[in-house]
Design an enzyme around this catalytic site. Structure first.
Site, short mmCIF file in Angstrom:
data_model
loop_
_atom_site.label_atom_id
_atom_site.label_comp_id
_atom_site.label_asym_id
_atom_site.label_seq_id
_atom_site.Cartn_x
_atom_site.Cartn_y
_atom_site.Cartn_z
N ASN A 168 -39.95 -18.66 28.37
CA ASN A 168 -39.26 -19.77 27.70
C ASN A 168 -38.14 -19.26 26.79
OD1 ASN A 168 -40.51 -22.07 28.76
ND2 ASN A 168 -42.21 -21.97 27.29
N GLU A 190 -49.29 -23.16 29.28
CA GLU A 190 -49.40 -22.33 30.48
C GLU A 190 -50.85 -22.09 30.88
OE1 GLU A 190 -49.11 -19.35 27.01
OE2 GLU A 190 -48.59 -21.44 27.47
N ASP A 213 -40.63 -24.77 32.79
CA ASP A 213 -41.27 -25.89 33.49
C ASP A 213 -41.32 -25.65 34.99
OD1 ASP A 213 -41.70 -27.17 31.11
OD2 ASP A 213 -40.10 -28.66 31.36
N ASP A 247 -54.26 -18.15 32.68
CA ASP A 247 -53.17 -18.23 31.71
C ASP A 247 -52.04 -17.31 32.17
OD1 ASP A 247 -52.76 -19.13 28.61
OD2 ASP A 247 -51.78 -17.21 29.00
#
Length: 387
Positions: A254, A289, A263, A246
């Site tokens: 973000n 993620e 992305d 992760d």
């Protein structure tokens, strides 16, 4: 000889040579190019019509399958029925051209070999030619065998080769039939691959995970036709390890830089996974993620080295605009007697221990349990009572 005479050999045996040299292998040797007969369709009214209903039934069976490995089983079985080969196998090559996976049909049994692949020198030499030309290649093996190789697929870091050994050269009709079947395989492989892969990263998606777990534990999934399968994947006593990775502080990425850069981080992470794990390791994006890796290693120490290598690759990679990104990884040893949901729970617990204790590290579930740092809570096969 008539252009569409079905008794005309498909490829010359032994080699018929032109004066065009082809690079061969890493050592700079060269061989001469074979002249290949074009795949022209057989003339109308030939005996090919007698096989049409049977061929259509095989195509229906093959395209009803929603698993790449089972589709490859079906392809080999269909080829065996129509060209009656003495030897029939599919080889998958890594980015260096080395075979790492072999699916072989021998004496009515399918044999899968991973890692320790032993391939005859004649086949290795022919593979080099096929990789350079992208065209079928054939040569004689003594007086009563003909080796023919076909280039099936070229993926990002994997090439797929079909190998046949027959008692004589394939006729034009046989060659046309094989080429058509391989075309169906390629087209349907694309459809299956798109359904089984994450659209952004190209990694396997969540819904393929359980199928992979079943294959790892040598539980053959249902097929359209019964097949005998022998899997040779445990010759070195290696264990499978499941890692859940992760990205740290991904929400901050973000929120700060926007989803477009988020992305891009996910895409670059997937590319780093593909370059730092082996072709036969299983790589998944579970969503957001979160990524899952399944690999084989003889010991926890070697598994840790593999996961640490990936963790360091993420830490040291300069992500555009974002800068440094880190990843936390939780790992568990896989057990055939433990449900996949429990395995994921174990990896998830190890992952969150890594998150809660500084991030950017690899933690193993079994080690944490042994040290009393987390509590063990398993659901083992056979323990569930429905009533």
């Amino acid at each position: 000889m008539n252009e569409y005479d079905c008794t005309e050999p498909f490829l010359p045996v032994p080699w018929q040579r032109t004066n065009v040299g082809i690079p061969f292998g890493r050592n700079g040797l060269s061989v001469k190019e074979d002249r290949h007969v074009a795949f022209n369709p057989p003339a109308t009214g030939t005996t090919s019509m007698t096989n049409t209903p049977r061929l259509l039934d095989k195509l229906v069976s093959m395209t009803a399958i929603h698993d790449v490995e089972l589709m490859e089983f079906s392809l080999l079985k269909t080829l065996k029925e129509f060209i009656n080969p003495q030897e029939l196998l599919i080889l998958k090559l890594d980015r260096n051209g080395r075979p790492y996976y072999q699916l072989r049909l021998r004496q009515e049994q399918y044999e899968i070999t991973v890692d320790q692949i032993v391939v005859d020198e004649e086949i290795l030499a022919a593979i080099a030619v096929v990789r350079n030309t992208g065209q079928p290649f054939s040569r004689g093996l003594g007086s009563d065998q003909v080796l023919t190789l076909w280039h099936l697929l070229q993926l990002k870091s994997v090439e797929v080769i079909l190998v046949t050994v027959t008692p004589h050269s394939l006729t034009k009709l046989d060659a046309y039939l094989v080429n058509g079947l391989l075309g169906v395989y390629r087209n349907f492989f694309t459809v299956l691959s798109e359904a089984q892969r994450d659209q952004l990263t190209g990694l396997a998606n969540r819904k393929t995970f359980d199928d992979i777990i079943n294959k790892i534990h040598v539980q053959s999934p249902p097929a359209t036709d019964p097949v005998l399968i022998e899997r040779r994947v445990e010759t070195d006593g290696a264990t499978y390890w499941l890692g859940m990775a992760d990205l740290d502080h991904f929400k901050r990425i973000n929120d700060t830089w926007g989803h477009l850069y988020g992305d891009e981080v996910l895409l670059l992470t997937a590319q780093l996974m593909q370059s730092h794990f082996r072709e036969h390791d299983y790589l998944f994006r579970f969503g957001g993620e979160e990524f899952v890796i399944i690999l084989r290693a003889p010991s926890q120490e070697q598994a840790q080295q593999a996961f640490e290598r990936f963790r360091l690759a993420i830490e040291n990679h300069p992500f555009p605009q974002v800068g440094q990104v880190t990843v936390s990884i939780g790992v568990t040893r896989m057990d055939a007697n433990v449900f996949s949901a429990t395995l994921l729970d174990h990896a998830d617990k190890a992952l969150y221990h890594a998150k809660d204790h500084g991030r950017n590290q690899v933690c193993f579930y079994q080690t944490l349990v042994e040290n009393g740092m987390i509590q063990e809570n398993d659901i083992v096969t056979g323990e569930i009572e429905l009533f």
